[in-house]
Scaffold this motif. Structure first.
Motif, PDB file in Angstrom:
ATOM      1  N   SER A 163       0.849  -1.191   0.000  1.00 10.49           N
ATOM      2  CA  SER A 163       0.000   0.000   0.000  1.00 10.49           C
ATOM      3  C   SER A 163       0.883   1.240   0.000  1.00 10.49           C
ATOM      4  CB  SER A 163      -0.906   0.020   1.237  1.00 10.49           C
ATOM      5  OG  SER A 163      -1.585   1.256   1.353  1.00 10.49           O
ATOM      6  N   ASP A 164       0.531   2.213  -0.811  1.00  6.18           N
ATOM      7  CA  ASP A 164       1.265   3.478  -0.860  1.00  6.18           C
ATOM      8  C   ASP A 164       0.500   4.617  -0.208  1.00  6.18           C
ATOM      9  OD1 ASP A 164       3.647   2.635  -2.119  1.00  6.18           O
ATOM     10  OD2 ASP A 164       2.648   2.597  -4.069  1.00  6.18           O
ATOM     11  N   ASP A 165      -0.614   4.311   0.460  1.00  8.24           N
ATOM     12  CA  ASP A 165      -1.375   5.357   1.148  1.00  8.24           C
ATOM     13  C   ASP A 165      -1.679   4.974   2.594  1.00  8.24           C
ATOM     14  OD1 ASP A 165      -3.265   3.396   0.806  1.00  8.24           O
ATOM     15  OD2 ASP A 165      -4.589   4.577  -0.476  1.00  8.24           O
ATOM     16  N   GLY A 166      -0.714   4.294   3.220  1.00  9.11           N
ATOM     17  CA  GLY A 166      -0.865   3.990   4.644  1.00  9.11           C
ATOM     18  C   GLY A 166      -1.836   2.883   4.966  1.00  9.11           C
ATOM     19  N   GLY A 167      -2.150   2.040   4.001  1.00 11.40           N
ATOM     20  CA  GLY A 167      -3.019   0.902   4.258  1.00 11.40           C
ATOM     21  C   GLY A 167      -4.465   1.107   3.888  1.00 11.40           C
ATOM     22  N   LEU A 168      -4.795   2.238   3.257  1.00 10.14           N
ATOM     23  CA  LEU A 168      -6.182   2.466   2.834  1.00 10.14           C
ATOM     24  C   LEU A 168      -6.518   1.651   1.593  1.00 10.14           C
ATOM     25  CD1 LEU A 168      -6.440   6.336   3.371  1.00 10.14           C
ATOM     26  CD2 LEU A 168      -7.122   4.486   4.925  1.00 10.14           C
ATOM     27  N   HIS A 169      -5.592   1.551   0.660  1.00  9.00           N
ATOM     28  CA  HIS A 169      -5.781   0.768  -0.557  1.00  9.00           C
ATOM     29  C   HIS A 169      -4.554  -0.124  -0.751  1.00  9.00           C
ATOM     30  CE1 HIS A 169      -8.142   4.504  -1.059  1.00  9.00           C
ATOM     31  NE2 HIS A 169      -9.047   3.699  -1.625  1.00  9.00           N
TER      32      HIS A 169
END
Length: 398
Positions: A163-169
């Motif tokens: 994930s590149d957005d902190g685990g959101l996607h």
């Protein structure tokens, strides 16, 4: 007359040789460990800091919980992943994630389920397990976990998503190819070490026929570029690693051999290109997972179970890079209400950017406990000022 079996055998051997050669991609340059930046100094000298220790249980995700893994995002957010379901190996087991917010730990969010992962991998899966979280030097959040299509854990393979957005996607799960022959029997349990080229050194272990630790080197794109076995005369599992400097590393391994177990060790002098057996630690240990952490001051902290079983979770401290160890006593110990031994196992350790030390572990197979303490508490423990179990045995859970 020429036997028809010989050409077939020769062809089979030739194809296997080609497959092995193709899988063994050219190795990149010599690796080096990327050591974490030094933590800011405390405004107070350590003896004057107030010792701090706190614990809490994570929200329940299912009836059974196991194998926690800790990570911290670059913005300071703390994450814990674990697997939970009716029981270990059940079809409903999924990988869950919780993040520490101002109000406490968030409700568990599913990171990987068996049906979803089966669709992404395009294959039948029986069960999932052993999640490993890691934030690399670029800030990318990685999740490694194991899946089994046939048989038990000895038939497992490693999967990776990021994930590149902190685990959101998250990216879809991709199965790592750790061997060209059936790609079975390789598992993960403990977090990787960052390399200076942007890659990772992932500790793994093989559990098909033989049991042994392995070192998987991944490039910055997550592809395996090298695999090295950790030689040891005893059966060993689940290596946990600490980089001592840019080239030297220590790996402690779960003793899965016959008879009373001890903490086994191997070391590397070339950033994982090769491993050699090191002296067995004089620490009796159950056949269970451990966690090793290099602290910002260079000391090594070890969490694990005593030789008697998983009913107590203990801490050990080394001031000389693993040559000698001081027992710091139990974090938690106890029994169930019916008198049977309770389980406190599969620890994960992390030192946060503010210097606090975090510990997460399986709590009675029903939940995950998160513990946090500061270096002052650890120093007081080492000096003998704190001797009793850190968590009272009578404390009730959910």
């Amino acid at each position: 007359m020429r036997s028809p079996g010989k050409p077939r055998l020769a062809l089979t051997l030739a194809l296997l040789a080609v497959a092995w050669t193709a899988w063994q991609a050219p190795r990149p340059g010599a690796p080096a460990f990327a050591l974490p930046a030094p933590l800011p100094a405390s405004p107070l000298p350590e003896p004057r800091q107030a010792a701090h220790f706190a614990s809490r249980l994570l929200p329940l995700a299912a009836a059974s919980a196991h194998a926690a893994s800790l990570a911290q995002l670059q913005d300071g957010t703390l994450l814990i992943a674990w697997f939970a379901g009716r029981s270990e190996g059940a079809e409903d087991v999924a990988i869950y994630l919780s993040r520490l917010e101002k109000e406490g730990w968030s409700l568990p969010r599913t990171l990987a389920s068996r049906p979803e992962t089966a669709r992404q991998l395009r294959r039948h899966l029986r069960k999932l397990g052993n999640p490993v979280l890691h934030v690399d030097t670029r800030g990318r959040l990685h999740l490694f976990f194991v899946s089994v299509s046939l048989g038990g854990w000895a038939g497992a393979s490693i999967n990776h998503k990021f994930s590149d957005d902190g685990g959101l996607h998250w990216s879809p799960a991709v199965k790592l190819t750790t061997t060209p022959f059936f790609n079975l029997g390789t598992l993960v349990r403990n977090p990787p070490l960052d390399l200076q080229d942007g890659g990772l050194g992932l500790p793994a272990y093989h559990e098909f026929i033989a049991k042994q630790g392995e070192w998987l080197r991944l490039d910055a794109q997550g592809r395996i570029v090298d695999k090295v076995r950790m030689p040891h005369p005893r059966d060993t599992l689940q290596p946990t690693l600490a980089a001592l400097d840019e080239q030297r590393a220590l790996a402690l391994l779960r003793d899965a051999g016959p008879g009373p177990g001890h903490v086994q060790a191997v070391s590397s002098q070339d950033a994982g290109l090769s491993w050699k057996r090191a002296a067995t630690l004089p620490i009796p240990h159950a056949n269970a997972s451990m966690a090793l952490l290099r602290l910002s001051d260079g000391k090594l902290l070890l969490a694990g179970n005593p030789g008697s079983g998983r009913t107590s979770l203990l801490l050990y401290l080394s001031r000389d890079q693993g040559q000698n160890w001081q027992a710091l006593g139990a974090v938690e110990t106890g029994r169930e209400a019916d008198g049977k031994e309770a389980e406190f196992s599969y620890p994960s350790l992390l030192q946060a950017s503010n210097g606090d030390i975090h510990l997460a572990y399986t709590w009675r197979r029903r939940s995950i406990r998160h513990v946090t303490f500061n270096p002052a508490w650890l120093a007081a423990r080492a000096q003998g000022d704190i001797t009793q179990p850190a968590i009272p045995a009578a404390e009730d859970g959910p």
